[in-house]
Design an enzyme around this catalytic site. Structure first.
Site, PDB file in Angstrom:
ATOM      1  N   GLU A  14      -1.165  -4.783  11.590  1.00 15.59           N
ATOM      2  CA  GLU A  14      -0.353  -4.337  10.448  1.00 15.59           C
ATOM      3  C   GLU A  14       1.119  -4.668  10.702  1.00 15.59           C
ATOM      4  O   GLU A  14       1.878  -4.947   9.783  1.00 15.59           O
ATOM      5  CB  GLU A  14      -0.532  -2.838  10.213  1.00 15.59           C
ATOM      6  CG  GLU A  14       0.054  -2.377   8.881  1.00 15.59           C
ATOM      7  CD  GLU A  14      -0.345  -0.966   8.549  1.00 15.59           C
ATOM      8  OE1 GLU A  14      -1.129  -0.772   7.603  1.00 15.59           O
ATOM      9  OE2 GLU A  14       0.099  -0.041   9.256  1.00 15.59           O
ATOM     10  N   CYS A  65       5.161   5.355   5.052  1.00 17.69           N
ATOM     11  CA  CYS A  65       4.003   4.774   4.357  1.00 17.69           C
ATOM     12  C   CYS A  65       3.594   5.614   3.146  1.00 17.69           C
ATOM     13  O   CYS A  65       2.729   5.225   2.378  1.00 17.69           O
ATOM     14  CB  CYS A  65       2.831   4.566   5.313  1.00 17.69           C
ATOM     15  SG  CYS A  65       2.970   3.035   6.252  1.00 17.69           S
ATOM     16  N   HIS A  80       0.833  -1.199   0.000  1.00 15.62           N
ATOM     17  CA  HIS A  80       0.000   0.000   0.000  1.00 15.62           C
ATOM     18  C   HIS A  80       0.874   1.257   0.000  1.00 15.62           C
ATOM     19  O   HIS A  80       2.084   1.211   0.158  1.00 15.62           O
ATOM     20  CB  HIS A  80      -0.993   0.018   1.179  1.00 15.62           C
ATOM     21  CG  HIS A  80      -0.405   0.311   2.517  1.00 15.62           C
ATOM     22  ND1 HIS A  80      -1.169   0.579   3.626  1.00 15.62           N
ATOM     23  CD2 HIS A  80       0.883   0.374   2.948  1.00 15.62           C
ATOM     24  CE1 HIS A  80      -0.389   0.806   4.658  1.00 15.62           C
ATOM     25  NE2 HIS A  80       0.849   0.681   4.284  1.00 15.62           N
ATOM     26  N   ASP A  99      -4.847 -10.765  -0.650  1.00 20.03           N
ATOM     27  CA  ASP A  99      -3.511 -11.361  -0.550  1.00 20.03           C
ATOM     28  C   ASP A  99      -2.689 -11.124  -1.820  1.00 20.03           C
ATOM     29  O   ASP A  99      -3.171 -11.353  -2.932  1.00 20.03           O
ATOM     30  CB  ASP A  99      -3.622 -12.867  -0.282  1.00 20.03           C
ATOM     31  CG  ASP A  99      -2.282 -13.476   0.094  1.00 20.03           C
ATOM     32  OD1 ASP A  99      -1.469 -12.789   0.753  1.00 20.03           O
ATOM     33  OD2 ASP A  99      -2.043 -14.644  -0.268  1.00 20.03           O
ATOM     34  N   HIS A 100      -1.459 -10.648  -1.621  1.00 19.81           N
ATOM     35  CA  HIS A 100      -0.528 -10.353  -2.716  1.00 19.81           C
ATOM     36  C   HIS A 100      -1.062  -9.296  -3.667  1.00 19.81           C
ATOM     37  O   HIS A 100      -0.772  -9.325  -4.871  1.00 19.81           O
ATOM     38  CB  HIS A 100      -0.126 -11.635  -3.467  1.00 19.81           C
ATOM     39  CG  HIS A 100       0.835 -12.477  -2.684  1.00 19.81           C
ATOM     40  ND1 HIS A 100       0.450 -13.196  -1.581  1.00 19.81           N
ATOM     41  CD2 HIS A 100       2.166 -12.688  -2.823  1.00 19.81           C
ATOM     42  CE1 HIS A 100       1.503 -13.825  -1.098  1.00 19.81           C
ATOM     43  NE2 HIS A 100       2.561 -13.526  -1.822  1.00 19.81           N
ATOM     44  N   HIS A 120       4.936  -0.171  -0.463  1.00 16.41           N
ATOM     45  CA  HIS A 120       5.697  -1.055   0.423  1.00 16.41           C
ATOM     46  C   HIS A 120       4.711  -2.063   0.978  1.00 16.41           C
ATOM     47  O   HIS A 120       3.495  -1.846   0.937  1.00 16.41           O
ATOM     48  CB  HIS A 120       6.353  -0.261   1.564  1.00 16.41           C
ATOM     49  CG  HIS A 120       5.338   0.385   2.438  1.00 16.41           C
ATOM     50  ND1 HIS A 120       4.745   1.577   2.119  1.00 16.41           N
ATOM     51  CD2 HIS A 120       4.750  -0.027   3.590  1.00 16.41           C
ATOM     52  CE1 HIS A 120       3.854   1.878   3.040  1.00 16.41           C
ATOM     53  NE2 HIS A 120       3.835   0.917   3.949  1.00 16.41           N
ATOM     54  N   HIS A 163       3.161  -5.072   3.830  1.00 14.65           N
ATOM     55  CA  HIS A 163       3.002  -5.487   5.219  1.00 14.65           C
ATOM     56  C   HIS A 163       2.556  -6.942   5.242  1.00 14.65           C
ATOM     57  O   HIS A 163       1.879  -7.409   4.328  1.00 14.65           O
ATOM     58  CB  HIS A 163       1.930  -4.654   5.930  1.00 14.65           C
ATOM     59  CG  HIS A 163       2.341  -3.235   6.182  1.00 14.65           C
ATOM     60  ND1 HIS A 163       3.181  -2.870   7.212  1.00 14.65           N
ATOM     61  CD2 HIS A 163       2.027  -2.088   5.542  1.00 14.65           C
ATOM     62  CE1 HIS A 163       3.355  -1.556   7.203  1.00 14.65           C
ATOM     63  NE2 HIS A 163       2.668  -1.044   6.196  1.00 14.65           N
TER      64      HIS A 163
END
Ligand code: NI
Length: 135
Positions: A125, A34, A15, A80-81, A40, A42
């Site tokens: 997170e 962020c 994100h 996811d991903h 980047h 998490h």
């Protein structure tokens, strides 16, 4: 007699937190690392809890297999991903903070959970930073 039943899940996602109507400097001030324009990732940890009466026939509050499949279909498959900003429509105009991600997840799950039961979403997170939403 109400019992709370929880299932853990996991997803990785990328994100960027920023507002396009703010200067880069202001975004950097508020969102820090962020705000990296190159995004980047998490490793998100999720705990979904359902609270309700125990069914007298099954002894379950909720069938864990059903809850597991629901989280897979509604959350893991969707997030996811993924790059949350680019690939998840809910975040097209919504900053993908842990707070907002928890609300989006809760909204995705709520219609599939029996109305007589309470739903709570806890989203980590990082191992130390987590948020809770229960509607
Ligand atoms: Ni971040």
């Amino acid at each position: 007699m109400k019992v709370k039943v929880s299932r853990k899940a996991h997803f990785n996602a990328a994100h960027r937190l920023f507002r396009s109507d703010w200067s880069f400097e202001k975004n950097e001030d508020i969102f820090g690392k962020c705000n990296n324009p190159n995004f980047h990732g998490h490793n998100y940890e999720l705990v979904v809890s359902v609270t309700g009466e125990i069914d007298q026939e099954t002894g379950f509050v909720v069938d864990m297999k059903v809850l597991k499949d629901l989280i897979r279909d509604e959350v893991e498959e969707v997030l996811d991903h993924k790059n949350l900003n680019i690939e998840v429509p809910e975040f097209e105009k919504l900053n993908p903070t842990a707070e907002n991600i928890a609300v989006v997840i809760w909204n995705k799950l709520r219609p599939h959970i029996d109305a007589s039961k309470e739903l709570e979403v806890v989203l980590f997170e990082t191992p130390r930073n987590f948020v809770t939403y229960s509607g």
